[in-house]
Motif scaffolding. Sequence first.
Motif, PDB file in Angstrom:
ATOM      1  N   PRO A   1      -2.065  44.815 130.184  1.00 39.62           N
ATOM      2  CA  PRO A   1      -3.067  43.759 130.000  1.00 39.62           C
ATOM      3  C   PRO A   1      -2.391  42.410 129.756  1.00 39.62           C
ATOM      4  N   ALA A   2      -2.912  41.370 130.379  1.00 44.11           N
ATOM      5  CA  ALA A   2      -2.307  40.047 130.216  1.00 44.11           C
ATOM      6  C   ALA A   2      -2.357  39.577 128.776  1.00 44.11           C
ATOM      7  N   GLY A   3      -3.305  40.087 128.003  1.00 44.09           N
ATOM      8  CA  GLY A   3      -3.360  39.727 126.588  1.00 44.09           C
ATOM      9  C   GLY A   3      -2.091  40.082 125.834  1.00 44.09           C
ATOM     10  N   ALA A   4      -1.345  41.071 126.341  1.00 44.00           N
ATOM     11  CA  ALA A   4      -0.091  41.447 125.692  1.00 44.00           C
ATOM     12  C   ALA A   4       0.993  40.399 125.906  1.00 44.00           C
ATOM     13  N   LEU A   5       0.842  39.541 126.908  1.00 45.24           N
ATOM     14  CA  LEU A   5       1.736  38.384 127.032  1.00 45.24           C
ATOM     15  C   LEU A   5       1.384  37.338 125.987  1.00 45.24           C
ATOM     16  N   LEU A   6       0.090  37.115 125.804  1.00 38.82           N
ATOM     17  CA  LEU A   6      -0.339  36.087 124.869  1.00 38.82           C
ATOM     18  C   LEU A   6       0.000  36.441 123.432  1.00 38.82           C
ATOM     19  N   ASP A   7      -0.096  37.727 123.070  1.00 37.46           N
ATOM     20  CA  ASP A   7       0.235  38.098 121.690  1.00 37.46           C
ATOM     21  C   ASP A   7       1.734  38.325 121.497  1.00 37.46           C
ATOM     22  N   GLY A   8       2.507  38.224 122.578  1.00 33.88           N
ATOM     23  CA  GLY A   8       3.961  38.308 122.500  1.00 33.88           C
ATOM     24  C   GLY A   8       4.536  39.680 122.703  1.00 33.88           C
ATOM     25  N   SER A   9       3.711  40.727 122.700  1.00 33.79           N
ATOM     26  CA  SER A   9       4.261  42.087 122.760  1.00 33.79           C
ATOM     27  C   SER A   9       4.877  42.416 124.119  1.00 33.79           C
ATOM     28  N   ALA A  10       4.350  41.853 125.190  1.00 33.12           N
ATOM     29  CA  ALA A  10       4.888  42.124 126.529  1.00 33.12           C
ATOM     30  C   ALA A  10       5.728  40.978 127.069  1.00 33.12           C
ATOM     31  N   LEU A  11       5.820  39.895 126.327  1.00 34.78           N
ATOM     32  CA  LEU A  11       6.559  38.732 126.829  1.00 34.78           C
ATOM     33  C   LEU A  11       8.042  39.021 127.043  1.00 34.78           C
ATOM     34  N   PRO A  12       8.722  39.765 126.152  1.00 34.62           N
ATOM     35  CA  PRO A  12      10.140  40.061 126.416  1.00 34.62           C
ATOM     36  C   PRO A  12      10.359  40.792 127.736  1.00 34.62           C
ATOM     37  N   ALA A  13       9.429  41.672 128.123  1.00 33.39           N
ATOM     38  CA  ALA A  13       9.589  42.390 129.387  1.00 33.39           C
ATOM     39  C   ALA A  13       9.553  41.428 130.566  1.00 33.39           C
ATOM     40  N   LEU A  14       8.660  40.446 130.520  1.00 32.59           N
ATOM     41  CA  LEU A  14       8.585  39.452 131.595  1.00 32.59           C
ATOM     42  C   LEU A  14       9.854  38.611 131.639  1.00 32.59           C
ATOM     43  N   LEU A  15      10.285  38.118 130.482  1.00 30.33           N
ATOM     44  CA  LEU A  15      11.457  37.248 130.455  1.00 30.33           C
ATOM     45  C   LEU A  15      12.730  38.015 130.798  1.00 30.33           C
ATOM     46  N   ASP A  16      12.837  39.260 130.344  1.00 34.28           N
ATOM     47  CA  ASP A  16      14.015  40.072 130.688  1.00 34.28           C
ATOM     48  C   ASP A  16      14.085  40.327 132.191  1.00 34.28           C
ATOM     49  N   THR A  17      12.929  40.497 132.824  1.00 35.44           N
ATOM     50  CA  THR A  17      12.904  40.690 134.268  1.00 35.44           C
ATOM     51  C   THR A  17      13.482  39.477 134.986  1.00 35.44           C
ATOM     52  N   ALA A  18      13.157  38.287 134.493  1.00 35.64           N
ATOM     53  CA  ALA A  18      13.694  37.066 135.087  1.00 35.64           C
ATOM     54  C   ALA A  18      15.193  36.940 134.855  1.00 35.64           C
ATOM     55  N   VAL A  19      15.650  37.281 133.655  1.00 35.94           N
ATOM     56  CA  VAL A  19      17.083  37.235 133.353  1.00 35.94           C
ATOM     57  C   VAL A  19      17.845  38.177 134.283  1.00 35.94           C
ATOM     58  N   GLN A  20      17.336  39.393 134.448  1.00 40.45           N
ATOM     59  CA  GLN A  20      18.013  40.380 135.291  1.00 40.45           C
ATOM     60  C   GLN A  20      18.031  39.964 136.752  1.00 40.45           C
ATOM     61  N   ARG A  21      16.935  39.365 137.202  1.00 44.41           N
ATOM     62  CA  ARG A  21      16.871  39.001 138.617  1.00 44.41           C
ATOM     63  C   ARG A  21      17.790  37.848 138.949  1.00 44.41           C
ATOM     64  N   TRP A  22      17.843  36.839 138.095  1.00 43.99           N
ATOM     65  CA  TRP A  22      18.549  35.612 138.436  1.00 43.99           C
ATOM     66  C   TRP A  22      19.783  35.340 137.580  1.00 43.99           C
ATOM     67  N   GLY A  23      20.020  36.138 136.549  1.00 45.99           N
ATOM     68  CA  GLY A  23      21.117  35.842 135.652  1.00 45.99           C
ATOM     69  C   GLY A  23      20.918  34.527 134.927  1.00 45.99           C
ATOM     70  N   ALA A  24      19.664  34.210 134.649  1.00 41.07           N
ATOM     71  CA  ALA A  24      19.327  32.899 134.101  1.00 41.07           C
ATOM     72  C   ALA A  24      19.534  32.848 132.597  1.00 41.07           C
TER      73      ALA A  24
END
Length: 261
Positions: free
Chosen positions: A46-69
Amino acid sequence: MTPLLLTDALRPLNVTLGAVRRRNGFNAVHGLADPLVLADTAGWTPAGALLDGSALPALLDTAVQRWGAAPHAAATLAWKSYTYWLAMPAVLSWAVARRVPLVDADRVSVRFGGGPGAALVQVGLRRPHVAVLPDDPLAHVNVPGITVVPDETLLLKTLRTSLLDAHLDPLSERIRRDVKVGRRTLLGSVASGIAYAVLRSAHALHGSAADTAGTLLDALDLADLVDIGMDETGRPTVHRRTCCLAFTLPQPKVCSGCCLR
């Protein structure tokens, strides 16, 4: 909303997305679930898990892994991808049919990553709800899932409330608690994403895509973040006034509309 009515409500959007896919290839819509409305949400967050922060690390980690950012660049680029796919169905449905599928956080699910060539983040609708105008045939069907708004101005306000007030603004605040990135930088990606989504769908729209994009950006108070112009061939172009930080990647990228150019 019954399945038949839901199909009717989103048919103009689905026809447009199909046209975009045929013209520009699968990747042009690969950040949207197919079908857009999820019959089964297993494996989706659920997108609400991004807003409450619980799923945000998964999104940001995906970006780090993809681009080495670096963390701030990963956050900015993940946001850029997410906001593009989130806004696309709402703004294109408005553009082609004056119907707005609501994309507030409790009506959206997401999933991250995937194999080579997959979108960084994919967006699907759950518990769909569509806002329409009084002259829309759906306005006369008295069922849950359809909201009738009196005029164009309020329809665009409904779009703004759903996309920004109830979703992206609180998500932006959540991201900026953890990562040093400016609100204007983030909103610049929302503005450019909306402009690109409309211009890339120009062949499926009635009237000027540049004017359509301008109307949307004005209604969302984002018009000062991008310039829509023309290239030497007469094709519309988008020029950002903020940077998504892709130039900071280990393999630097400078986007076509970047303010650094």
